[in-house]
Design an enzyme around this catalytic site. Sequence first.
Site, short mmCIF file in Angstrom:
data_model
loop_
_atom_site.label_atom_id
_atom_site.label_comp_id
_atom_site.label_asym_id
_atom_site.label_seq_id
_atom_site.Cartn_x
_atom_site.Cartn_y
_atom_site.Cartn_z
N LYS B 81 0.49 -1.33 -0.03
CA LYS B 81 0.14 -0.35 -0.17
C LYS B 81 0.84 1.29 -0.08
CE LYS B 81 -3.60 1.98 3.08
NZ LYS B 81 -4.76 1.42 4.13
N SER B 155 -9.68 1.50 3.12
CA SER B 155 -8.20 2.34 2.43
C SER B 155 -7.32 1.63 1.21
CB SER B 155 -8.26 3.46 3.61
OG SER B 155 -6.81 2.95 4.24
N SER B 179 -10.22 -1.22 6.95
CA SER B 179 -9.72 -0.62 5.25
C SER B 179 -8.67 -2.36 4.84
CB SER B 179 -8.29 0.28 5.98
OG SER B 179 -9.13 1.89 6.00
#
Lengths: 103, 463
Positions: B81, B155, B179
Amino acid sequence: MNRRNFSKLIGATAFLPAFIQPPFNLLKLDAKQTNGEIKFLPDELYGRKLSAEEKIWLENFYKNYEKSKAELQNIELPIELLPAFIPKYPMKSSRTKKQTDED
Amino acid sequence: MNRELLFKTIPELAKLLKAKKLSPVELTKSYLSVIEKFSQKLNAFATVTPELALSEAKVAEAEIVNGNYRSKLHGIPYAAKDLFALKGYPTAWGSNVFKGQIFDYDAEVVKRLRNSGAIIVGKAAMSELAGGPPFATATGACKNPWDLNRWSGGSSSGSGAAVAAGLCTFALGTETWGSIMTPSSYCGVSGLRPTFGRIPRTGAMPLSWSMDKIGIMARTAEDCAIVFKEIIGESSDDPFSINAPFNFNRKKLLERISQLKLCYVREDYENFGEVEVGKAFEAALNVFKTFGVKIEELALPDYPYETIATTIIVVEEASIFEGLVRGGRVKDLIDPERRGEMLGGHTISAVDYLKCLRLKQKMMYDFDKIFEKYDAILGSSTLTTAPPVEAKMSEVFKGGNVIEAAENILGIPAISVPCGFDKKKLPIGLKIIGKHFDEKTILELATAYQNATTWHKMHPDLK
């Protein structure tokens, strides 16, 4: 006026608001105060004046957060429930005491 | 190119790599070529790192050929990420405000994966500063490989999309509140969110230091377990990180599982979600019943879970990103709601914040009692399938699923695994929640479930 008349007058005064309404303006409280909503909206943060746009974003945040705040404020926690990160006193060994001894 | 190869699990690839039947360089090149083909279509990557990936792949190949096989991850390509520092490469945290930010060090997890021989192919796209609706990201709304008109979740948006689309074998994500679970569910991948403190966060963007967790998104629960084993353990730079044993074991799985006692949370799918998600959950419960486990319904203790989670996150993020408010750059955040959140966080009283921390302590006592009685809790990862890309947050998260807030406040582990599809052919996620430091039980339960089902073997047909 003797004591008896005075008591009657005081008693009557206590009932007055029930018959005679005070002027409207006196009762017109800010709606935000009467329903427990958050009144505080700052004009500045960190000494920086908030722009008109920022005030709108902040106000919108409060619209969503007000219910949460009220929810939190309605919870009464027992006094013995301390946050986990606060050590219980008295401590087993007192550091201050040791330092004093060394001195 | 053999697309099937790109959807193989870690043990399958590791077997081929170790036996020198598959070259790490060839495997990496295959992934890079599909990334080039599909990444922009999906907006799954913030940065692709082909030079770094190929140089790491060459090192891995030489080591394996020389008999220096490091781990099951040796030669396996992954994505991190965009919240993790990668030395010399942009790490914008999904935001225009931090565009061009470059760190001169690697995040601790990136270092640990490099030591295990894994190969980084890029930085996966993410929601701006790890939160917000689909449009709130500097890289464009991340699209769902199952339907390009739908969102991949957030996210850890790119991590979910990249794994589902076969652009990498596994990906690193993070979760503060939903997330990892959300994109895993929407994209139909397996996602592990470990216990708070299990994986050190050094070099990762902080959002809420008391709730941020690093996790793994992969093809199966077993894949998650393999990666997890390589990256867990204390780090001196993250004072919250901790050492704890982990002994995932595939052998005699059903024998052990039949001894467990489970409970489940009944959600209001009609009002807060989709009835089809509820049906898939019921079907998943029936699979567990065939293992001989006892399952009872759980009544959650009464707490304002979402309020507690919101307050803690909003205050801590306002503290972390204080500079944005102080300097006025808060206006450059994409999502207006997030701008308000950043400003509002500065005005929440310390007493309210501390009350939430005290409530968290009380919650821990109550959940300890639940876990004295049960080994794991079952629930739906999300109450809906992937929403349209243009959906608003209020439409995406209508309510319900309050246990997700509880899990994240407490920092207990959970795994999401695919458990079906709706009529629109969108994946549905099943969530298994465990007690602190007991990733073993939830991973073993998830593995047993995946041994008995085939949902995790289905892949989107991207063209």
